[in-house]
Design a protein around this motif. Structure first.
Motif, mmCIF file in Angstrom:
data_model
loop_
_atom_site.group_PDB
_atom_site.id
_atom_site.type_symbol
_atom_site.label_atom_id
_atom_site.label_comp_id
_atom_site.label_asym_id
_atom_site.label_seq_id
_atom_site.Cartn_x
_atom_site.Cartn_y
_atom_site.Cartn_z
ATOM 1 N N GLN A 159 0.864 -1.172 0.000
ATOM 2 C CA GLN A 159 0.000 0.000 0.000
ATOM 3 C C GLN A 159 0.907 1.230 0.000
ATOM 4 O O GLN A 159 1.914 1.263 0.713
ATOM 5 N N LYS A 167 -4.170 7.190 -0.757
ATOM 6 C CA LYS A 167 -3.758 5.785 -0.632
ATOM 7 C C LYS A 167 -4.065 5.021 -1.918
ATOM 8 O O LYS A 167 -5.088 5.250 -2.559
ATOM 9 N N PHE A 169 -2.985 0.922 -3.911
ATOM 10 C CA PHE A 169 -2.291 -0.350 -3.825
ATOM 11 C C PHE A 169 -1.571 -0.660 -5.130
ATOM 12 O O PHE A 169 -1.940 -0.148 -6.194
ATOM 13 N N PHE A 213 -6.185 -3.124 6.197
ATOM 14 C CA PHE A 213 -6.318 -2.223 5.051
ATOM 15 C C PHE A 213 -7.744 -1.812 4.719
ATOM 16 O O PHE A 213 -7.954 -0.752 4.141
#
Length: 278
Positions: A159, A167, A169, A213
């Motif tokens: 991440q 944010k 991934f 997450f």
């Protein structure tokens, strides 16, 4: 109902960046989704032709998948139904092989980036704003890297958190059942959604924390950790999403707690309440 698989892709928000010719031979085709960055091929599609055209499509970036079947081409005989079943089996195998290839590539990229990064500093703008420390995470330029590992310790994906808190991934990496560990469990293990929450819990309690997450990953992580630590007390520390219909943070945490015989912790104002062991 969409007349073509291309129409269905557009309706689902996964239209290709440019005109895409999808062969009807059951072979998987990867493509760039409109809005994705140049050079990416996160989209995938597969099409079976013949008398009963059907297919599927999705995005490795978002993890979504959709099926499509031509409206007037529903199986009208046992032979046609058998053909459709065979096509679905072939599709399943093709997607499984492609998913494994994508996740393998993501693991290799994650390891490369993780090796290049340096230990993060507490002075990073995001950490300073959240008033938490850099517990075992790394930094590449101004981007924080948080490793997502499975219960065997294998790094599956990363991440990324920017200075302003954005944010994302690594595309294609496995998230389900993966987490970031802070500390080593002794008598209990806390499960939380995000890095800031998990770090805050560790600072406040000294207990080990598994950062999952997202609330959608709480159950998968809880089940994996219960298998690894059959006697450990697991505490699901929910995000109290009072402003969101259905309060998914509490709902998903409660579901995970019930599944593993754990505890549910819900923040009330500035306190944490432990209302019910399951």
């Amino acid at each position: 109902m969409a007349n073509t698989i291309q129409d269905a892709m557009a309706l689902a928000g996964l239209a290709p960046h440019k005109v895409l010719d999808i062969p009807d031979n059951g072979k998987l085709t990867r493509y760039r989704v409109t809005g994705d960055k140049a050079g990416s091929v996160n989209g995938w599609a597969v099409l079976h032709g013949g008398d009963h055209p059907a297919g599927a499509f999705g995005s490795w970036k978002t993890g979504e998948s959709h099926t499509w079947q031509q409206a007037h081409a529903r199986p009208s005989s046992a032979a046609a139904l058998a053909t459709q079943r065979r096509q679905r089996a072939e599709l399943h195998q093709a997607l499984k092989a492609e998913r494994e290839a994508v996740q393998t590539a993501a693991r290799a990229k994650a390891q490369k980036l993780w090796s290049r990064a340096r230990p993060a500093f507490d002075s990073h703008p995001y950490l300073r704003k959240k008033r938490v420390r850099a517990y075992g995470i790394r930094q590449l330029r101004d981007m924080l890297l948080i490793p997502a590992r499975d219960v065997n310790g294998r790094l599956n994906t990363l991440q990324f958190i920017s200075a302003d808190g954005t944010k994302r991934f690594l595309t294609g990496g496995q998230i389900a059942g993966c987490y970031f560990a802070i500390g080593k469990p002794v008598d209990r293990l806390l499960l939380a959604e995000g890095l800031a929450t998990g770090s805050t819990l560790h600072q406040a309690t000294g207990a080990a924390v598994a950062v999952c997450f997202s609330c959608g990953n709480l159950l998968a992580v809880a089940l994996a950790l219960r298998s690894k630590f059959p006697r450990l007390r697991l505490v699901l520390c929910a995000d109290n999403d009072t402003e969101t219909p259905g309060n998914p943070g509490v709902t998903k945490a409660r579901e995970a707690a019930k599944a593993v015989g754990g505890y549910l912790a819900v923040p009330v104002l500035s306190r944490w309440a432990y209302p019910c062991p399951f």
